[in-house]
Design an enzyme around this catalytic site. Structure first.
Site, PDB file in Angstrom:
ATOM      1  N   ASP A   1      -3.696  -1.021  11.036  1.00 59.19           N
ATOM      2  CA  ASP A   1      -3.826   0.326  10.460  1.00 59.19           C
ATOM      3  C   ASP A   1      -5.220   0.874  10.755  1.00 59.19           C
ATOM      4  O   ASP A   1      -5.786   1.636   9.971  1.00 59.19           O
ATOM      5  CB  ASP A   1      -3.551   0.320   8.956  1.00 59.19           C
ATOM      6  CG  ASP A   1      -3.248   1.720   8.403  1.00 59.19           C
ATOM      7  OD1 ASP A   1      -2.854   2.599   9.192  1.00 59.19           O
ATOM      8  OD2 ASP A   1      -3.433   1.934   7.199  1.00 59.19           O
TER       9      ASP A   1
ATOM     10  N   ASN B   1       0.828  -1.201   0.000  1.00 64.33           N
ATOM     11  CA  ASN B   1       0.000   0.000   0.000  1.00 64.33           C
ATOM     12  C   ASN B   1       0.861   1.249   0.000  1.00 64.33           C
ATOM     13  O   ASN B   1       1.845   1.345   0.734  1.00 64.33           O
ATOM     14  CB  ASN B   1      -0.938   0.028   1.224  1.00 64.33           C
ATOM     15  CG  ASN B   1      -1.917  -1.130   1.214  1.00 64.33           C
ATOM     16  OD1 ASN B   1      -1.887  -1.990   2.079  1.00 64.33           O
ATOM     17  ND2 ASN B   1      -2.784  -1.158   0.225  1.00 64.33           N
ATOM     18  N   ALA B   2       0.490   2.228  -0.853  1.00 64.46           N
ATOM     19  CA  ALA B   2       1.160   3.530  -0.918  1.00 64.46           C
ATOM     20  C   ALA B   2       2.656   3.385  -1.188  1.00 64.46           C
ATOM     21  O   ALA B   2       3.489   3.950  -0.492  1.00 64.46           O
ATOM     22  CB  ALA B   2       0.917   4.327   0.366  1.00 64.46           C
TER      23      ALA B   2
ATOM     24  N   ASP C   1      -6.992  -7.475   5.910  1.00 68.28           N
ATOM     25  CA  ASP C   1      -8.446  -7.293   5.993  1.00 68.28           C
ATOM     26  C   ASP C   1      -9.142  -7.700   4.701  1.00 68.28           C
ATOM     27  O   ASP C   1     -10.371  -7.611   4.596  1.00 68.28           O
ATOM     28  CB  ASP C   1      -8.796  -5.844   6.351  1.00 68.28           C
ATOM     29  CG  ASP C   1      -8.309  -4.824   5.331  1.00 68.28           C
ATOM     30  OD1 ASP C   1      -7.592  -5.218   4.388  1.00 68.28           O
ATOM     31  OD2 ASP C   1      -8.633  -3.627   5.490  1.00 68.28           O
TER      32      ASP C   1
END
Length: 415
Positions: free
Chosen positions: A297, A241-242, A272
């Site tokens: 997160d 992510n990112a 998740d």
């Protein structure tokens, strides 16, 4: 079932966990766990020197006894946000700590998103280490400061106006956070290696403060990421992510998982099923199973209904487990619990129970350098313990040797 007896001897009462398999030395073994004065103890002295029996015996019903979970990336929960609730930050820490404890998370790093320097001055002194207990909740291990020295191209849910560069080296970090605050209150900082001044400053920052460095929210090439690792970075924040997407000729930060000529970093991963596809989780696990650190997160809406909540200064929409910056399709944190992440990790990857549990206990403790007291059930470690069934559902929770229940741990949601 819990039974008690009376003993008069030196030290506090001794508790025995029995009828269980214990997570120990990378295996589940038929064994007992003994606790005294908030620590795991070697029972030899009790048996052979003091000739005493345990004062309290806890029947674990054939379940699994493991160290308490450790979440090294959580922005908030129960309506509280560590970056936004600056005026009630102590209330936020108190309630989140107690709420997380009741989920089986016995220690954590409260996380701040990219913010203005005045926010760090207001909150970091309140996010430093503090012991866990039934009265105070999960232990705070020090803050995780995520940003603002990150890539504008990979900012995710971070506010663009807060981002900074580090041409002035240590001075830039001192102006932003305060080096003393980092030294005393922060466990680790996430930054993008390619941001101007960051690569050169990583080793100096580690030497000046003793904190750990994670690479994240980054468009770094593999060469830049490798240089950050050589300078002392040891963690990747929310893998996949990112960050620079994987490419066969330049896999970016993700490529560090395939490094063969250096110590590979730990990596946070959000299981998740939204942030990272299960197939991607499997790829990471197969590449570097010993580096996996499960993180939530989570943001303010964790454990709360659908609605609009804050992440730092941004409004985010929460609906059926999905979290997005309002009016966009940009993911903005999660609402999953760490206990759910553990079960998902096992399901997504086929990992053993030992591997799934260690990804939320041993590995985060190794990443933070605290395995002398956390993430293990070794003699002398803190008696932060969870009892699980064999489907990895948390059944009982102990912090500093005392059981946490709905009757003795009270917290409230901020709605």
């Amino acid at each position: 079932m819990t039974t008690s007896s009376s003993n008069s001897s030196e030290g506090g009462s001794i508790t025995q966990f029995y009828n269980c398999v214990v997570l120990k030395d990378h295996k589940l073994v038929d064994d007992y766990v003994y606790v005294q004065d908030g620590k795991i103890i070697d029972p030899a002295k009790m048996f052979f020197d003091e000739r005493r029996a345990p004062d309290v015996r806890i029947d674990c019903g054939g379940g699994i006894v493991a160290p308490g979970y450790i979440d090294v990336q959580i922005n908030g929960a129960f309506g509280y946000d560590f970056s936004n609730d600056t005026d009630i930050i102590d209330e936020a820490v108190d309630n989140v700590s107690k709420g997380l404890l009741m989920q089986g998370c016995t220690a954590y790093c409260p996380t701040t998103v990219s913010s203005r320097p005045e926010v760090y001055r207001q909150v970091l002194d309140h996010l430093g280490p503090r012991a866990g207990s039934v009265e105070r909740g999960a232990e705070v291990l020090g803050a995780h400061v995520e940003g603002p020295f990150i890539s504008p191209q990979k900012k995710g849910a971070h506010e663009l106006a807060t981002l900074r560069t580090a041409e002035s080296g240590l001075e830039a970090f001192d102006e932003c956070y305060g080096l003393d605050r980092l030294r005393h209150n922060v466990a680790y900082v996430t930054m993008a290696p390619e941001v101007s001044g960051v690569l050169e400053t990583i080793p100096k920052l580690i030497e000046a403060t003793g904190i750990r460095i994670a690479a994240g929210h980054s468009n770094a090439t593999t060469a830049e990421a490798t240089q950050a690792l050589a300078g002392g970075a040891s963690m990747i924040t929310h893998l996949f992510n990112a960050m620079h997407p994987f490419h066969q000729r330049d896999p970016g930060v993700i490529g560090l998982l395939g490094a063969s000529d250096t110590t590979r970093p730990f990596y946070g991963i959000i299981c998740d099923g939204v942030h990272v596809h299960p197939h991607s989780v499997m790829i990471a696990y197969r590449a570097h199973p010993d580096g996996a650190c499960l993180v939530t997160d989570a943001m303010a809406a964790q454990s709360l209904p659908n609605g609009v909540y804050k992440l730092g200064e941004m409004d985010v929409d929460v609906h059926d487990g999905n979290v997005y910056i309002q009016g966009t399709n940009t993911i903005a944190g999660a609402v999953i619990t760490l206990a759910e992440c553990v079960r998902n990790f096992a399901r997504f990857t086929g990992a053993s129970k030992v591997e799934a549990l260690e990804s939320a206990t041993l590995h985060p403790a190794q990443m933070l350098g605290i395995t002398d007291r956390k993430g293990v059930l070794a003699y002398g470690a803190d008696a932060d313990i969870i009892v699980l069934d064999h489907e990895l559902n948390v059944q009982r929770i102990f912090v500093a040797g005392k059981e946490a229940t709905r009757e003795n741990v009270a917290y409230r949601n901020k709605l």
